[in-house]
Design a protein around this motif. Structure first.
Motif, mmCIF file in Angstrom:
data_model
loop_
_atom_site.group_PDB
_atom_site.id
_atom_site.type_symbol
_atom_site.label_atom_id
_atom_site.label_comp_id
_atom_site.label_asym_id
_atom_site.label_seq_id
_atom_site.Cartn_x
_atom_site.Cartn_y
_atom_site.Cartn_z
ATOM 1 N N CYS A 31 0.822 -1.209 0.000
ATOM 2 C CA CYS A 31 0.000 0.000 0.000
ATOM 3 C C CYS A 31 0.856 1.259 0.000
ATOM 4 O O CYS A 31 0.454 2.290 -0.539
ATOM 5 N N ASP A 43 -3.977 2.948 7.984
ATOM 6 C CA ASP A 43 -4.063 1.857 7.011
ATOM 7 C C ASP A 43 -2.714 1.488 6.434
ATOM 8 O O ASP A 43 -2.501 0.329 6.025
ATOM 9 N N GLY A 64 -4.352 -1.800 7.273
ATOM 10 C CA GLY A 64 -5.555 -1.630 6.460
ATOM 11 C C GLY A 64 -6.168 -2.955 6.025
ATOM 12 O O GLY A 64 -7.387 -3.107 5.997
ATOM 13 N N GLY A 122 -9.718 -4.120 7.229
ATOM 14 C CA GLY A 122 -10.654 -4.136 6.111
ATOM 15 C C GLY A 122 -11.436 -5.412 6.035
ATOM 16 O O GLY A 122 -12.490 -5.510 5.451
#
Length: 533
Positions: A451, A510, A529, A533
């Motif tokens: 990410c 996140d 995250g 999630g």
């Protein structure tokens, strides 16, 4: 024909000439109306809007509207005071939450140090060895402190004793006036001092037996600057072992709260002491009947906890009746579920202890070796007590996946070897694309998660690595440590709570990284995250 006679002339007509008059004949028939001094009417004024029936007060609540013009001065003063009172209440709560969040951050920082800093982990393991040896040879832990550290010392003594680890408190001033006799030749010493240079402890140190092991719980992470360590150099020369146990805070209390009152520092010291007590008790009593939970239950028969433990023991009595009736051990084991193997009626020893590894105890209660007493409060509690479930480690089963099942293993993360100024963001992106997991490792201390690579702006792809390294890489010190056996839902709830306290821009955002550890080693990584999630 006779002419008609004309009328006689006026006697004066000839003398004065034609006669004139001043009459004026107006031929216009319609005259304007007479002028008036009254001005024409003004246009109508706009309509004043009606006052609302409800308003929003200073605290955000909807209240009935009040006509200000109808209020007296006393009424207006009362309203202002009420508004100030509500604002003051909100300010109080906000300040209280700040203290809680700051101390939570201090504990998280402490857990990160003990899970990621190798020298600290080694010192903790050595300290556990010392206390286990002391307990096994019949010695006790003598905990010494003064001031607020003295109060922490007394609490730790109570915790050690409740876990059947003999401990006593010694005040340094009283020790110099005869109480030194409480120290035995098989004992271990635990000194608590945040500064590492408390005058009372420095005065006592030369009079302590130099052959006894000494644990120094202080706010320093490194030996440099700890005056008590320098003054105990001769202790080590005479076979006395001195071990530094760091309990630092992430920021000074004067910075956090504007006052140097011991708050986060005492919380950190208490947490490290609790970690020692729990780990040592598992190693000393883990193979005994009932394990640590059984020992604790026998030492704590009173209060809500004692009542809950007694009810748990009572439920296990029918199994004894079965044995008396001739039911074999094999038949009993076959009647139990496969997952009950690690959960006896009063606890069992964790797998890490069986193979000889010592697991650092996290101050966040997410360790693999913990004693859980559900819905029980201490002696002074007033809550209704429900029956507790006592285990030696968090339950892990196929229906409750652990966080390790979601992690990426270190062997799945390739090492990025090109680490010079010519490397750019494009090179990192290309290497991450080739990685089977999408993760990259810059060295033993820094990890790049997928990410963070995706979040890199296009304009920064051409920049050299040193300029974007802080945006891409995350060090192990900034990761969130979680034990491998932790239930996924438990980890989620814990991290959500820390995020609410610290904010999404912290390490719990996140783009944060969870370091999954087992047996003191990092065995996997997971994006925050992805977990939430």
């Amino acid at each position: 024909m006779k002419q008609q006679d004309s009328p006689p002339e006026h006697p004066r007509a000839r003398a004065h000439g034609p006669v004139q008059n001043s009459e004026v004949y107006l031929l216009r028939q319609h005259l304007p109306p007479p002028f008036t001094s009254i001005p024409p009417p003004s246009p109508p004024s706009p309509i004043t809007p009606a006052e609302p029936d409800y308003l929003v007060d200073c605290s955000g609540a909807v209240v009935p509207a009040v006509n200000i013009s109808s209020l007296t001065l006393a009424d207006q003063t009362s309203l202002a005071a009420a508004c100030d009172e509500k604002l003051a209440a909100e300010d109080r709560v906000s300040k209280g939450v700040h203290v809680l969040a700051t101390e939570a951050a201090a504990l998280q920082n402490l857990a990160t140090i003990y899970s990621g800093d190798k020298p600290t982990r080694e010192r903790f393991a050595r300290a556990v060895d010392v206390l286990v040896r002391t307990a096994n040879q019949g010695g006790k832990v003598v905990v010494i402190g003064v001031g607020k550290s003295g109060h922490i010392a007394r609490k730790l003594v109570a915790t050690f004793n409740s876990l059947a680890l003999h401990a006593v408190f010694l005040h340094p001033t009283e020790a110099l006036h005869g109480d030194l006799g409480i120290i035995g030749e098989k004992d271990a010493l635990l000194l608590i001092t945040y500064s590492g240079k408390t005058p009372e402890l420095r005065a006592l140190l030369p009079h302590l037996a130099k052959e006894l092991p000494l644990l120094l719980l202080t706010g320093h992470q490194k030996p440099e600057g700890v005056e008590l360590l320098r003054e105990s150099a001769d202790r080590m020369a005479r076979k006395g072992e001195t071990i530094l146990l760091p309990a630092p805070v992430h920021e000074l209390e004067t910075v956090s709260f504007g006052v140097a009152a011991p708050t986060t520092s005492t919380t950190a010291a208490l947490a490290v002491g609790d970690a020692l007590a729990i780990v040592v008790s598992h190693e000393v009593h883990g193979d005994k009947e009932g394990g640590v939970a059984g020992v604790f239950g026998r030492n704590h028969p009173g209060g809500a906890i004692g009542k809950a433990l007694a009810e748990s023991q009572a439920r296990s009595e029918p199994q004894d009746d079965c044995r008396d009736a001739g039911v074999s051990e094999t038949e009993l084991s076959l009647s139990s579920s496969p997952s009950s193997e690690s959960e006896s009626s009063l606890g069992s020893t964790s797998s890490d202890e069986e193979d000889g590894r010592s697991t650092p105890t996290s101050v966040t209660s997410l360790t693999e070796s913990s004693t859980a007493v559900a819905s029980a409060v201490d002696d002074d509690g007033e809550e209704d007590v429900t029956t507790p479930t006592i285990t030696a480690k968090p339950p892990t089963s196929s229906t409750q996946p652990t966080i390790l099942s979601m992690a990426v293993f270190p062997e799945q993360i390739p090492l990025f070897t090109e680490n010079d100024d010519s490397v750019t963001g494009v090179d990192i992106l290309r290497a991450a694309y080739a990685s089977p997991s999408g993760w990259l490792s810059l060295d033993d201390k820094e990890i790049i998660s997928p990410c963070r690579i995706k979040a890199l702006p296009t304009a920064e792809l051409s920049l050299p690595l040193p300029q974007i390294r802080s945006r891409l890489a995350i060090s192990k010190e900034r990761m969130v440590p979680v034990a491998a056996g932790t239930d996924v839902n438990v980890a989620k709830a814990w991290i959500r709570g820390l995020r609410a306290a610290m904010g999404p821009a912290s390490q719990y955002g996140d783009d944060g990284v969870v370091a999954v550890f087992e047996g003191g080693e990092t065995v996997g990584y997971l994006e925050v995250g992805k977990l939430l999630g």
